[in-house]
Design a protein around this motif. Structure first.
Motif, PDB file in Angstrom:
ATOM      1  N   LEU A  29       0.807  -1.213   0.000  1.00 14.17           N
ATOM      2  CA  LEU A  29       0.000   0.000   0.000  1.00 14.17           C
ATOM      3  C   LEU A  29       0.846   1.271   0.000  1.00 14.17           C
ATOM      4  O   LEU A  29       0.575   2.209  -0.759  1.00 14.17           O
ATOM      5  N   SER A  30       1.871   1.322   0.825  1.00 19.60           N
ATOM      6  CA  SER A  30       2.683   2.541   0.910  1.00 19.60           C
ATOM      7  C   SER A  30       3.291   2.899  -0.437  1.00 19.60           C
ATOM      8  O   SER A  30       3.256   4.055  -0.869  1.00 19.60           O
ATOM      9  N   SER A  31       3.852   1.917  -1.133  1.00 16.15           N
ATOM     10  CA  SER A  31       4.463   2.193  -2.434  1.00 16.15           C
ATOM     11  C   SER A  31       3.412   2.574  -3.465  1.00 16.15           C
ATOM     12  O   SER A  31       3.662   3.418  -4.345  1.00 16.15           O
ATOM     13  N   GLN A  32       2.219   1.980  -3.369  1.00 19.05           N
ATOM     14  CA  GLN A  32       1.159   2.321  -4.315  1.00 19.05           C
ATOM     15  C   GLN A  32       0.675   3.752  -4.094  1.00 19.05           C
ATOM     16  O   GLN A  32       0.407   4.482  -5.056  1.00 19.05           O
ATOM     17  N   VAL A  33       0.560   4.181  -2.833  1.00 21.38           N
ATOM     18  CA  VAL A  33       0.169   5.553  -2.535  1.00 21.38           C
ATOM     19  C   VAL A  33       1.219   6.529  -3.065  1.00 21.38           C
ATOM     20  O   VAL A  33       0.893   7.565  -3.650  1.00 21.38           O
ATOM     21  N   LEU A 277      -3.075  20.672  -4.536  1.00 19.25           N
ATOM     22  CA  LEU A 277      -1.957  19.822  -4.926  1.00 19.25           C
ATOM     23  C   LEU A 277      -1.575  19.053  -3.670  1.00 19.25           C
ATOM     24  O   LEU A 277      -0.914  19.582  -2.769  1.00 19.25           O
ATOM     25  N   LEU A 278      -2.018  17.805  -3.584  1.00 19.22           N
ATOM     26  CA  LEU A 278      -1.944  17.028  -2.350  1.00 19.22           C
ATOM     27  C   LEU A 278      -0.816  16.006  -2.439  1.00 19.22           C
ATOM     28  O   LEU A 278      -0.771  15.213  -3.384  1.00 19.22           O
ATOM     29  N   LEU A 279       0.065  16.019  -1.456  1.00 27.28           N
ATOM     30  CA  LEU A 279       1.238  15.160  -1.496  1.00 27.28           C
ATOM     31  C   LEU A 279       0.926  13.761  -0.977  1.00 27.28           C
ATOM     32  O   LEU A 279       0.151  13.596  -0.021  1.00 27.28           O
ATOM     33  N   PRO A 280       1.536  12.730  -1.571  1.00 28.98           N
ATOM     34  CA  PRO A 280       1.327  11.358  -1.083  1.00 28.98           C
ATOM     35  C   PRO A 280       1.679  11.196   0.390  1.00 28.98           C
ATOM     36  O   PRO A 280       1.049  10.393   1.085  1.00 28.98           O
ATOM     37  N   GLN A 281       2.662  11.956   0.891  1.00 29.12           N
ATOM     38  CA  GLN A 281       3.031  11.842   2.302  1.00 29.12           C
ATOM     39  C   GLN A 281       1.871  12.239   3.206  1.00 29.12           C
ATOM     40  O   GLN A 281       1.652  11.628   4.265  1.00 29.12           O
ATOM     41  N   ASP A 282       1.115  13.265   2.800  1.00 33.89           N
ATOM     42  CA  ASP A 282      -0.039  13.686   3.595  1.00 33.89           C
ATOM     43  C   ASP A 282      -1.170  12.668   3.516  1.00 33.89           C
ATOM     44  O   ASP A 282      -1.880  12.424   4.501  1.00 33.89           O
TER      45      ASP A 282
END
Length: 356
Positions: A29-33, A277-282
């Motif tokens: 999941l983390s890599s896919q996000v 513009l939403l970051l994957p980390q968030d």
């Protein structure tokens, strides 16, 4: 009556379904996000809830700011100071704004330092650097893609590759566009030198919410999860987010959508969305908070999260080329349960490669 070719043929779409457990070390999941770089909207559906819990509200309000730079000359992304203070030091997310991938020249700067230019034929020839025909050309090569790794030694400032691309962008093509930009973890400090030279504005992601009553839902806590068609489930999630009724009453001609069977009814539900513009980390932090939310005793033990990528981004998953003809979809929907299991749907439209 004879239907036209465009209406008679349903456009191809790609949908990948993944079912796993957060506690499984092999879950991806983390890599896919992380691989969906350019997100413009995140929607959360919380059953049996009528106001945003404080810890979720705090996460949504802590999403990173982003910047809109107006008429940015693209050669500025090759500026030595910008490369050293931003690109080499963290993850920069940049994408051209209000450009159309099927008609205009589009740009993306990815967090791994890759710069992607999607260009029409005339612009590509003016630029004068190596590229390749778009995967989505139909009969003739009318569109080209240029992709360079700005962190590679050949693209070091002053080097041959860097100078050639810089000359092409500054002297021949002279490409400008409105540009969305964000940086993790440095934020605005690492971007100030670039911002100071142009007309720019800082933006916070916009949060909105609304409460739904007597919402028909798929019976997700039963075997219905296994038997529910993924396309029907995604249609239902999309309809709820867009506030489109799935009652399919005989008096309504607006929608023929229905809630997948077997179904149940929740007395109330909260739909929350955030745009920008939403970051994957968030997004990843939000997922972690939703997991904490599910650990609390409640009437329902599932939540859903849907993340939409920019329709006109030059890339979709990872560095894969993105194209638009009819829809331009690139999104994923995550269905999370209290026992740490989840179901992930990753979807793209007709002009994309298969999601990871």
């Amino acid at each position: 009556m004879k239907m036209s070719g465009d209406l008679a043929q349903t456009p191809r779409s790609l949908l990948v379904c993944d079912q796993s457990n957060f506690l499984d070390e092999k879950n991806r999941l983390s890599s896919q996000v992380e691989q969906l770089h350019f997100n413009y909207k995140v929607s959360v559906l919380l059953p049996e809830c009528d106001s945003t819990p404080s810890h979720l509200d705090a996460v949504l309000n802590s999403f990173s700011s982003f910047y809109l730079i107006r008429e940015l000359p693209i050669y500025e992304l090759l500026n030595k100071h910008f490369l050293e203070t931003a690109v080499y030091q963290g993850s920069v997310y940049g994408v051209s704004y209000r450009t159309r991938i099927d008609e205009d020249n589009c740009v993306a700067l990815m967090p791994n330092g890759h710069l992607c230019l999607s260009l029409d034929k005339d612009s590509f020839e003016l630029l004068g650097v190596e590229g390749k025909p778009s995967r989505f050309n139909h009969r003739t090569n009318c569109r080209f893609v240029v992709s360079v790794d700005l962190t590679d030694s050949s693209m070091a400032p002053g080097g041959r590759g860097h100078q050639r691309l810089l000359t092409g962008l500054r002297s021949r093509l002279q490409m400008k566009c409105d540009f969305l930009l964000s940086h993790h973890p440095g934020g605005g400090a690492s971007l100030q030198a670039l911002l100071s030279r142009y007309d720019w504005s800082e933006h916070r992601p916009e949060i909105s919410s609304h409460t739904l009553t007597d919402l028909s839902c798929p019976a997700l806590l039963t075997s219905g999860l296994q038997s529910c068609d993924p396309h029907s489930f995604l249609e239902w999630i999309g309809a709820v987010d867009a506030r489109v009724s799935c009652d399919n009453s005989s008096s309504s001609f607006l929608s023929s959508l229905v809630c997948p069977e077997p179904k149940t009814t929740v007395s109330r539900a909260l739909s929350v969305s955030v745009r920008g513009l939403l970051l994957p980390q968030d997004v990843h932090r939000l997922i972690q908070q939703l997991r904490c939310y599910l650990e609390q005793p409640r009437l329902e033990s599932w939540v859903s999260l849907t993340v939409h990528g920019f329709v006109d981004s030059p890339v979709s998953w990872g560095g894969n080329e993105h194209g638009v003809l009819r829809g331009g979809e690139n999104f994923y929907s995550l269905l999370m349960f209290h026992d740490n299991t989840y179901r992930l749907h990753l979807a793209t439209g007709a002009h994309d490669t298969c999601p990871p």
